[in-house]
Scaffold this active site. Structure first.
Site, PDB file in Angstrom:
ATOM      1  N   GLY A  13       0.810  -1.215   0.000  1.00 35.91           N
ATOM      2  CA  GLY A  13       0.000   0.000   0.000  1.00 35.91           C
ATOM      3  C   GLY A  13       0.845   1.267   0.000  1.00 35.91           C
ATOM      4  O   GLY A  13       0.615   2.180  -0.798  1.00 35.91           O
ATOM      5  N   CYS A  27       2.317   0.469  13.519  1.00 36.15           N
ATOM      6  CA  CYS A  27       0.883   0.489  13.824  1.00 36.15           C
ATOM      7  C   CYS A  27       0.690   0.064  15.276  1.00 36.15           C
ATOM      8  O   CYS A  27      -0.173  -0.742  15.601  1.00 36.15           O
ATOM      9  CB  CYS A  27       0.091  -0.399  12.868  1.00 36.15           C
ATOM     10  SG  CYS A  27       0.671  -2.101  12.748  1.00 36.15           S
TER      11      CYS A  27
END
Length: 454
Positions: free
Chosen positions: A272, A388
């Site tokens: 991504g 994350c």
């Protein structure tokens, strides 16, 4: 006969709670056995929802079974949990059908002697759903920390060690909002691949295929799906969009990738951020995208090809080892492997698979990766470190540990002026917060190479 979706959800829960798999992998395997897309969706909803609320279900089961959940067979416990989810959170499933399937499922699992217990506990859950034995929200959280932790960990189903940390850092109201955010299903978020199309053009095209979207609040190329499923349309394989969380899209922007630059994406799968940087560069320059495991490298290569990111070269390499490059990169993005505690909404199993003690192991690996990534930057080059994770041991403290060993690097603000400034911390790092931003908690920081020590 046990409904196919419920049987598949049970298999997923056994794989996850038995320590054999994470949730995404177990779901992918289970869905291959389901022909009907509705069954695939329901299996995923039951498995994910059960894991989100597992802490609360265990308290209720323990109260009604009059025994510790540790004394129940794991197979029986997972049946009770998943059926409690159906009874309490899925109105479209008749209670009688869910309970009957549960009784048949424990028999199928070789635990027929537990059928009576399962039937009794579940029927009581169904009858008493309005007054379940769960900790109440304290009237004055500031005066009773124990009650606050019990409510947040039990009723809102989060590990006590984790909510205790959030309470210390952010207070009760923010922690409660955060926990409720984690327990809400996440919308499908897309990033428009501007190599091939624009956001308005993709919105119109998706609408023609029955998929409604709205622009993401912060990510300039983000779309949030409000109705329909773009992955079930012919557009899914045309490289027009990539499924990518909005926080992740914002991290890619922080690299400030520019045409003509040489960039290393050191932990790039599933691609991504790689393809986002390629789009920002207009496919002019070079991105070397690496990952360690062969399957992830294949996934990365496929994403790059479909996106039309022709400036990207995909290689298999270990970011924790000596990287096979000279110090020539203008920018390195190290989106490091981490605890994943910032993804509890999308990956609810992680809350039960992590411990406070595990954070140091992740941090040690992250520092080692930073050291390797730093060695391939040219003087003046920038290193973007991202996770994350919501926890400082993997975030700010990792950068601090790195800088203490590297006199050739300095910290610089990673958040540029403009729309992203709201996510900047006092130290110049990037952080999204669920209670403030309604986004998954991601972190990024930047260090810049000031000289060559060779």
């Amino acid at each position: 006969m046990i409904a196919a979706a419920r049987l598949a959800a049970y298999d997923v829960l056994r794989a996850v709670n038995g320590g054999r798999s994470d949730l995404p992998t177990a779901l992918a395997r289970a869905r291959t056995r389901l022909d009907d897309e509705r069954d695939r969706a329901l299996a995923g909803e039951i498995a994910a929802g059960t894991l989100r609320w597992q802490g609360a279900f265990d308290l209720v089961v323990q109260a009604f079974a009059k025994r510790s959940v540790a004394k129940l067979d794991p197979e029986v416990l997972d049946v009770l949990r998943m059926t409690a989810f159906q009874l309490l959170h899925l109105d479209r499933i008749p209670a009688s059908a869910a309970v009957n399937d549960a009784v048949n499922l424990v028999s199928k699992a070789g635990k027929k002697s537990a059928a009576g217990l399962v039937n009794a506990v579940l029927r009581r859950i169904s009858r008493e759903r309005a007054s379940l034995p769960l900790p109440e929200r304290p009237s004055d959280p500031a005066l009773d920390r124990g009650a606050s932790v019990a409510y947040l960990s039990g009723t809102l189903s989060h590990p006590a060690w984790l909510v205790s940390r959030w309470l210390d850092c952010y207070g009760f109201d923010a922690t409660e909002t955060w926990a409720r955010f984690d327990n809400s299903p996440a919308a499908l978020t897309l990033r428009v691949n501007t190599i091939r199309t624009s956001r308005p053009a993709l919105q119109d095209l998706l609408l023609r295929h029955g998929v409604s979207t709205r622009p993401a609040r912060f990510a300039p190329e983000g779309l949030v799906v409000t109705d329909g499923n773009p992955l079930l349309t012919p557009l899914a394989d045309e490289g027009l969009f990539i499924v990518q969380d909005e926080s992740s899209q914002l991290v890619a922007l922080l690299t400030a990738a520019a045409p003509g630059e040489r960039i290393l994406d050191a932990c790039a799968a599933p691609g991504g951020k790689t393809t986002a940087m390629a789009a920002a560069m207009g496919n002019r320059g070079l991105i070397v995208a690496t990952d360690l495991r062969g399957r992830r490298v294949d996934l990365l290569a496929r994403a790059v090809q479909v996106a039309g990111a022709t400036c990207v070269r995909v290689l298999q390499a270990d970011a924790a080892g000596v990287l096979p490059f000279r110090p020539a990169f203008d920018c390195v993005l190290l989106d490091a492997p981490c605890s994943g505690l910032g993804t509890l909404r999308r990956d609810p199993d992680i809350r039960w698979r992590r411990s406070e003690a595990s954070l140091e192991g992740f941090a040690a690996t992250q520092v080692a990766m930073l050291q390797r990534a730093a060695d391939v930057l040219r003087p003046g080059g920038r290193l973007i470190y991202a996770t994350c994770s919501s926890e400082p041991e993997e975030d700010e403290l990792v950068l601090s540990r790195f800088l203490k060993t590297r006199s050739d690097f300095v910290s610089e603000p990673v958040v540029p002026p403009g729309p992203l400034a709201a996510f900047g911390t006092a130290a110049g790092h990037f952080r999204t917060l669920p209670f403030r931003d309604a986004l998954e908690p991601f972190f990024a920081g930047m260090v810049v190479k000031t000289k060559d020590l060779r």
